[in-house]
Write a protein that holds these residues in place. Structure first.
Motif, PDB file in Angstrom:
ATOM      1  N   LEU A 137       0.837  -1.206   0.000  1.00  0.00           N
ATOM      2  CA  LEU A 137       0.000   0.000   0.000  1.00  0.00           C
ATOM      3  C   LEU A 137       0.874   1.259   0.000  1.00  0.00           C
ATOM      4  O   LEU A 137       0.518   2.276  -0.599  1.00  0.00           O
ATOM      5  CB  LEU A 137      -0.922   0.011   1.233  1.00  0.00           C
ATOM      6  CG  LEU A 137      -2.113  -0.952   1.191  1.00  0.00           C
ATOM      7  CD1 LEU A 137      -2.772  -1.062   2.565  1.00  0.00           C
ATOM      8  CD2 LEU A 137      -3.141  -0.515   0.148  1.00  0.00           C
ATOM      9  N   PHE A 143      -6.039  -1.081  -2.402  1.00  0.00           N
ATOM     10  CA  PHE A 143      -6.020  -2.245  -1.511  1.00  0.00           C
ATOM     11  C   PHE A 143      -6.034  -3.558  -2.295  1.00  0.00           C
ATOM     12  O   PHE A 143      -5.297  -4.495  -1.988  1.00  0.00           O
ATOM     13  CB  PHE A 143      -7.222  -2.185  -0.550  1.00  0.00           C
ATOM     14  CG  PHE A 143      -7.099  -3.168   0.578  1.00  0.00           C
ATOM     15  CD1 PHE A 143      -6.427  -2.846   1.740  1.00  0.00           C
ATOM     16  CD2 PHE A 143      -7.635  -4.450   0.466  1.00  0.00           C
ATOM     17  CE1 PHE A 143      -6.290  -3.767   2.779  1.00  0.00           C
ATOM     18  CE2 PHE A 143      -7.500  -5.374   1.491  1.00  0.00           C
ATOM     19  CZ  PHE A 143      -6.833  -5.028   2.647  1.00  0.00           C
ATOM     20  N   ASP A 164     -10.073  -3.611   4.887  1.00  0.00           N
ATOM     21  CA  ASP A 164      -9.290  -2.375   4.859  1.00  0.00           C
ATOM     22  C   ASP A 164     -10.076  -1.387   5.730  1.00  0.00           C
ATOM     23  O   ASP A 164     -11.178  -0.977   5.357  1.00  0.00           O
ATOM     24  CB  ASP A 164      -9.220  -1.897   3.394  1.00  0.00           C
ATOM     25  CG  ASP A 164      -8.627  -0.503   3.259  1.00  0.00           C
ATOM     26  OD1 ASP A 164      -8.203   0.078   4.283  1.00  0.00           O
ATOM     27  OD2 ASP A 164      -8.607   0.006   2.112  1.00  0.00           O
TER      28      ASP A 164
END
Ligand code: M6R
Length: 606
Positions: A137, A143, A164
């Protein structure tokens, strides 16, 4: 093994996660944890011990939120502790993950990630997944991309559920060699290691396949492969109901499942036989008639109780269908180097349809170009999907770790398959007519449960047990010994009665009881002589004998009566007293017979 549950929808996630975890407790129960996401906040709780400890710890707290993941753990990497319990997360508290399986290269990953500044809080292999995604990331990936990049670096087996925390409107799931299902509800989706966790929530199940990632929102799902290419999926209807997954009036699932025996046998043959004509109809095999005709040799690959059912199947296929059979532990078959000829077919027998060794055996058979068949209870499970053809047991969910009703249904299905494959149908009508009588006969045996309970009390101080049988009852003896070991932790050995004098007889004495399966049949005289040898050494004998058979009265210290039946069908009756005997032995010792120590219901790791 561990159990995973996930939820995203309009409802509250905590009750869904807790009931799901309770249903999965058989997969592991040394610690548990939950993470719930709402309005930018993450609420986490982990606890040591069983799910009711986690439930108590969350009671009264603010765990509201409609996205969540939860986990029940069976420690592999790191001791059972709150720190090692899942969910695990990254340094920035963005990536939350629960995992079942083993990340084989976690040491390298951990070292690499520590080198890049990540701080680890647990000893688990799983935590490396969260940090690895965090690391990707940082490169500016989204994601999903970061997840794909991480999955490409991870080696091993996994079912993963992830959130996430910056975007809790999505639940992510990934699968490689560890089972994971998605439950489809109205305005909600569920994730679970096993569909039994979703009984009462939804009957619509998607089985994720190896190498798939699911991105789940409350109102839609996207399933892609690791290259982000959409893959087709099927929603399977599970006909299990909530009642089947609850103990009802029974103190344990094991007892309930033993008492389901009559219905389980009926369900296995219902709609499949016509006793009058001696005909068997197995829809699952009808699509490949030519391939079935080409079978010259059958290898049955299975584990545990399913293996013992397979050993009974060996007699069926050889004596009824005239097909030579070899039964192998799936764990041995997968590593054996043996020559195959094209007429060999492999039959995988598995209740769960997810046993790692059985699945590996099946895949090996496919790699060798062999025809693969299955007898599986769980609809849509991996083994069921990967075989060329097969039949389902229709036994309903088996929750007790010790397999009981699945054994009965496996034996019934093996019989039906042998009858179906037999070219010479002579005598089938008589067998099928008697099969229809079996449920009623099982009921008569179940009515003797109080007597069997007393017997298990009488022998409760015995440290060892020998189980004896011959022919069809030899595998039954092996299964009886396994049941006793599993739930009462008493040492027990199963043995072909004729093998006694080649060694095991040396153990026999007044403190070493024998449970002899000795119904009246073509081989009764032989087994009676074997029992004489035991009696001569003052070994106590509990005999399972046919009603009205007086020949064992002088030999046995105790008798359990079973109705007369045809020899191939005897295991369907004689195994019932053995299951009850084991059950009561475990209960008398105060053990949790539904969740024996060290064992898990479906063994999805090697
Ligand atoms: O789900 P499967 O039938 O493939 O499982 C095989 C064994 O793990 C299973 O039968 C195990 O031995 C049971 N605990 C026996 O009671």
């Amino acid at each position: 093994m561990c159990g995973i549950v996930g939820y995203i929808g309009d409802g509250e996630s905590l009750p869904v996660l807790l009931t799901g975890l309770k249903a999965l407790e058989y997969r592991g129960y040394d610690s548990a944890g939950v993470a719930i996401f709402s309005r930018g906040a993450v609420k986490e709780k982990k606890s040591l011990g069983r799910i009711n400890v986690l439930e108590a710890a969350t009671k009264g707290g603010d765990f509201s939120g409609s996205t969540g993941i939860a986990h029940t753990r069976w420690a592999t990497h790191g001791v059972p502790s709150e720190a090692n319990a899942h969910p695990h997360r990254d340094c920035g508290r963005r990536v939350f993950v629960v995992h079942n399986g083993i990340i084989e290269n976690y040491r390298e990953l951990k070292e690499y990630l520590i080198g890049r500044g990540h701080k680890f809080l647990s000893e688990t292999d799983t935590e490396s997944v969260a940090h690895l995604i965090e690391d990707f990331l940082k490169d500016g990936r989204d994601f999903k991309d970061a997840l794909f990049a991480a999955l490409k670096m991870i080696k091993g087996a996994y079912a993963l559920a992830l959130v996430d925390s910056n975007d809790p409107e999505k639940l992510y799931a990934a699968r490689l060699s560890s089972p994971l299902v998605v439950g489809v509800g109205a305005g909600e989706y569920f994730l679970a290691s096993d569909p039994s966790a979703l009984i009462g929530r939804t009957k619509d199940i998607i089985y994720l396949k190896d190498g798939e990632v699911a991105v789940v929102r409350r109102d839609n799902i996207e399933i892609v492969n690791f290259e982000n290419v959409p893959t087709p999926y099927e929603i399977i209807k599970l006909e299990w109901n909530l009642e089947e997954a609850q103990k009802g009036k029974y103190p344990h699932f094991m007892l309930k499942e033993i008492f389901e025996g009559p219905e389980v046998v009926r369900a296995a043959f219902r709609g499949r036989i016509n006793a009058k004509d001696g005909a068997v109809k197995l829809g699952g095999l009808e699509l490949i008639p030519e391939k079935l005709k080409g079978i010259k040799r059958l290898v049955i690959a299975a584990c545990g109780t399913s293996y013992y059912a397979g050993l009974i199947g060996e007699y069926f296929f050889e004596e009824i269908a005239d097909i030579p059979v070899e039964v192998q532990f799936a764990s041995e078959f997968r590593y054996r180097r043996e020559p195959f000829d094209p007429g060999t077919a492999v039959l995988a027998v598995s209740q769960s349809g997810e046993t790692a060794d059985t699945l590996a055996a099946l895949r090996k058979a496919k790699e060798n170009g062999l025809l693969t068949l299955g007898i599986v209870n769980v609809v849509g499970s991996t083994i069921a999907r990967e075989t060329d053809a097969g039949i389902y047991n229709h036994a309903g969910p088996e929750i007790g770790v010790a397999s009981t009703k699945a054994f009965l249904s496996q034996v019934t299905c093996l019989l039906l398959m042998a009858l179906y494959l037999a070219k010479d149908k002579t005598g089938q009508s008589a067998l099928l007519r008697e099969l229809e009588n079996i449920p009623g006969k099982i009921e008569k045996i179940l009515a003797q449960a109080p007597l069997i309970e007393k017997l298990s009390e009488k022998y409760q101080d015995s440290q060892n047990f020998l189980f004896l049988g011959r022919r069809y009852n030899y595998p039954t003896a092996l299964e009886g010994a396994l049941k006793l070991k599993e739930v009462s932790y008493i040492h027990a050995e199963g043995c072909g009665a004729g093998e006694m004098k080649h060694g095991p007889l040396a153990m026999i004495g007044p403190d070493f009881p024998t449970l002899a399966i000795a119904p009246q049949n073509g081989i009764s005289d032989k087994i009676n002589s074997n029992l004489e040898e035991i009696k001569a050494r003052r070994g106590p004998i509990v005999a399972i004998a046919t009603e009205n058979d007086e020949s064992l009265g002088s030999l046995a210290s105790d008798l359990i009566r079973v109705p007369a039946t045809l020899e191939p069908l005897e295991p369907l009756l004689t195994v019932i007293p053995l299951q009850l005997f084991a059950y009561y032995a475990g209960v008398k010792k105060g053990y949790d017979v539904d969740k024996p120590r060290n064992l898990a219901k479906s063994v999805t790791v090697e």
